[in-house]
Scaffold this motif. Structure first.
Motif, mmCIF file in Angstrom:
data_model
loop_
_atom_site.group_PDB
_atom_site.id
_atom_site.type_symbol
_atom_site.label_atom_id
_atom_site.label_comp_id
_atom_site.label_asym_id
_atom_site.label_seq_id
_atom_site.Cartn_x
_atom_site.Cartn_y
_atom_site.Cartn_z
ATOM 1 N N THR A 3 26.313 38.669 25.921
ATOM 2 C CA THR A 3 26.774 39.963 26.433
ATOM 3 C C THR A 3 28.176 39.841 27.033
ATOM 4 O O THR A 3 29.043 40.677 26.781
ATOM 5 N N SER A 46 16.384 39.339 26.079
ATOM 6 C CA SER A 46 17.799 39.556 26.390
ATOM 7 C C SER A 46 18.624 38.965 25.258
ATOM 8 O O SER A 46 18.074 38.324 24.368
ATOM 9 N N ALA A 47 19.925 39.156 25.334
ATOM 10 C CA ALA A 47 20.823 38.557 24.355
ATOM 11 C C ALA A 47 20.900 37.051 24.593
ATOM 12 O O ALA A 47 20.733 36.580 25.710
ATOM 13 N N PHE A 61 17.153 46.160 27.460
ATOM 14 C CA PHE A 61 18.457 46.632 27.950
ATOM 15 C C PHE A 61 18.969 47.872 27.227
ATOM 16 O O PHE A 61 20.050 48.334 27.485
ATOM 17 N N GLU A 107 20.980 41.897 21.828
ATOM 18 C CA GLU A 107 19.512 41.841 21.932
ATOM 19 C C GLU A 107 18.857 41.932 20.546
ATOM 20 O O GLU A 107 17.771 41.391 20.333
ATOM 21 N N ARG A 132 23.812 46.054 33.360
ATOM 22 C CA ARG A 132 23.641 44.614 33.303
ATOM 23 C C ARG A 132 22.274 44.205 33.844
ATOM 24 O O ARG A 132 21.812 44.741 34.843
ATOM 25 N N GLY A 133 21.655 43.259 33.159
ATOM 26 C CA GLY A 133 20.340 42.798 33.591
ATOM 27 C C GLY A 133 19.228 43.777 33.239
ATOM 28 O O GLY A 133 18.098 43.650 33.700
ATOM 29 N N GLY A 134 19.540 44.753 32.381
ATOM 30 C CA GLY A 134 18.596 45.835 32.108
ATOM 31 C C GLY A 134 17.328 45.432 31.379
ATOM 32 O O GLY A 134 16.364 46.211 31.336
ATOM 33 N N SER A 135 17.296 44.240 30.805
ATOM 34 C CA SER A 135 16.084 43.836 30.080
ATOM 35 C C SER A 135 14.874 43.736 31.010
ATOM 36 O O SER A 135 13.745 43.976 30.584
ATOM 37 N N ASP A 136 15.102 43.361 32.253
ATOM 38 C CA ASP A 136 14.002 43.326 33.221
ATOM 39 C C ASP A 136 13.367 44.715 33.306
ATOM 40 O O ASP A 136 12.149 44.852 33.334
HETATM 41 N N1 ASP Z 1 22.033 41.065 27.976
HETATM 42 C C1 ASP Z 1 22.167 42.003 29.044
HETATM 43 C C2 ASP Z 1 22.971 41.384 30.163
HETATM 44 O O1 ASP Z 1 23.359 40.232 30.078
HETATM 45 C C3 ASP Z 1 20.847 42.479 29.538
HETATM 46 C C4 ASP Z 1 19.984 41.431 30.173
HETATM 47 O O2 ASP Z 1 20.243 40.237 30.073
HETATM 48 O O3 ASP Z 1 19.000 41.800 30.788
HETATM 49 O O4 ASP Z 1 23.240 42.026 31.123
#
Ligand code: ASP
Ligand code: MG
Length: 421
Positions: free
Chosen positions: A47, A41-42, A136, A74, A151-155
């Protein structure tokens, strides 16, 4: 030799020291004889900071440019992490989402993965290198543009790569020791869960548990990927999210956790004629706005008026759009007025064992009553009970419910870092 996908969240990569610490951990996994793919992730709150910056230069940024901006976060992490690993004497190569073969549809800001072809990642592994992939993000074949997964797309990136590479496990590294029976920032007595089914995890994620994103859990469930959610700050075993095969007997706890969501609002359509077709009309309209509605409650109309009230919850960010659509249809729908309330909190109790246990709702409602907390809406599924209360009582609500179901641990949970932003 195993293949392990590891995903590190922003709080595990907050600064140069953290990146070096994570690099060491990755090198250890490689030296133990595994092939390793890392999704990042970043760094820290990058982000959010990029989003703030975008808002300062233009109130409404377009999807394409916003995605271009956000994906930079990222890229910074992936390049720094690859450098840190190389300086420990191990070969590493970083790849953007598109280089890693993640194609998506064209929906900027919430793109869906349509194909994963990690050819270069596989080649890097074959050459003995550790592959680092920017989470992400992906690209759309049609437009040739860079996209983000939401958001949270790295998972989701990590799970998608784990599925495509047929990894043994997908490890999600975060700033807490795993998945807890409640958010340890709100309930210090929350207990770490050792093992949870993806079905329960889906309900918890849908109900607002932020540790794993719902799309990643869905993807893992569909593709049979085992997730291991654990801390990057220690070597403790975290939480395994498993997909029991059909017929396989798993021991099911009655309650696996309590989740809270403060991001929703409630709309009440007051004075709807109690005749067939009105709910259909209202929710067809709401659906056309693309809003994701959740709980729906209709009260019984009184004989005197023949009018009913219909309430439903939806993300605050969809509120204005849906209100406008309803207001515009007032004459056709024939309701009396609209009420909007964004001071609500939603609490959900989840557990696969609920299916075979009576009295769970009675215990939940009693706990809230004893704390003097009023319930405004209720909805249930086979393995979940959700209630809406006032937003300012929600933290108290989750603590009393957690306690009422005997979930409180002796030791207080440890949060290692991150702002929870
Ligand atoms: N950096 C992006 C976010 O904060 C993706 C991630 O963290 O998964 O949403
Ligand atoms: Mg992040």
């Amino acid at each position: 030799m195993g293949l392990i996908v590891q995903k590190y969240g922003g709080s595990s990569l907050a600064d140069a020291e953290s990146i070096k610490r994570v690099a060491k951990r990755i090198v250890e996994t490689r030296k133990a004889g595994n092939e390793v793919v890392v999704v990042v992730s970043a760094m820290g709150d990058t982000t959010d900071e990029l989003l703030d910056l975008a808002e300062q230069v233009a109130p409404i940024a377009t999807g394409r440019e916003l995605d271009m901006l956000l994906t930079a976060g990222e890229r910074i992490s992936m390049a720094l992490l690859a450098m840190a690993i190389k300086s420990l004497g191990q070969e590493a190569r970083s790849y953007t989402g598109s280089q890693a073969g993640l194609s998506t549809d064209a929906r900027h800001g919430s793109a869906r993965i349509v194909e994963v072809a990690p050819i270069r990642v596989r080649a890097a592994l074959d050459a003995g290198a550790i592959a680092i992939v920017a989470g992400f993000q992906g690209f759309n074949r049609g437009t040739g543009d860079i996209t983000t997964l939401g958001r949270g797309g790295s998972d989701t990136t990590a799970v998608a790569l784990a599925a495509a590479l047929d990894a043994d496990v997908c490890e999600i590294y975060t700033d807490v020791d795993g998945i807890f029976t409640a958010d340890p920032r709100v309930v210090p007595a929350a207990r770490k869960i050792d093992r949870i089914t993806s079905e329960e995890m889906l309900e918890l994620a849908a109900a607002g548990a932020k540790v794993l994103y719902i799309r990643a859990v869905e993807y893992a469930r569909r593709h049979g990927v085992t997730l291991h959610v654990r801390s990057s700050f220690n070597n403790n075993e975290g939480t395994l999210v498993v997909n029991p095969k059909e017929g396989e007997i798993v021991e099911e706890s009655i309650i696996s956790g309590v989740a809270v969501d403060l991001s929703e609002a409630k709309i009440t359509v007051v004075g709807v004629p109690d005749v067939p077709g009105k709910a259909a009309q209202i929710f067809t309209l709401v659906a056309s706005t693309d809003a994701n509605i959740d709980m729906i409650v209709q009260n019984v109309s009184t004989a005197a008026t023949g009018l009913a009230d219909i309430s439903f919850t939806l993300p605050k960010s969809d509120g204005a759009r849906v209100l406008k659509a309803l207001e515009d249809s007032k004459d056709q729908t024939g309701f009396h007025s609209l009420q909007y309330d964004d001071q609500i909190g939603k609490l959900a109790l989840v557990g696969a064992g609920m299916r075979t246990n009576a009295g769970v709702s009675a215990r939940l409602f009693t706990a809230l009553f004893e704390a003097g907390i009023n319930i405004e809406m209720i909805s249930t599924s086979e393995i979940r009970i959700s209630v809406v209360t006032r937003a300012d009582t929600i933290n108290e609500a989750v603590r009393v419910v957690h306690s009422a179901f005997g979930l409180d641990a002796e030791d207080l949970a440890k949060v290692h870092g991150g702002t929870g932003r």
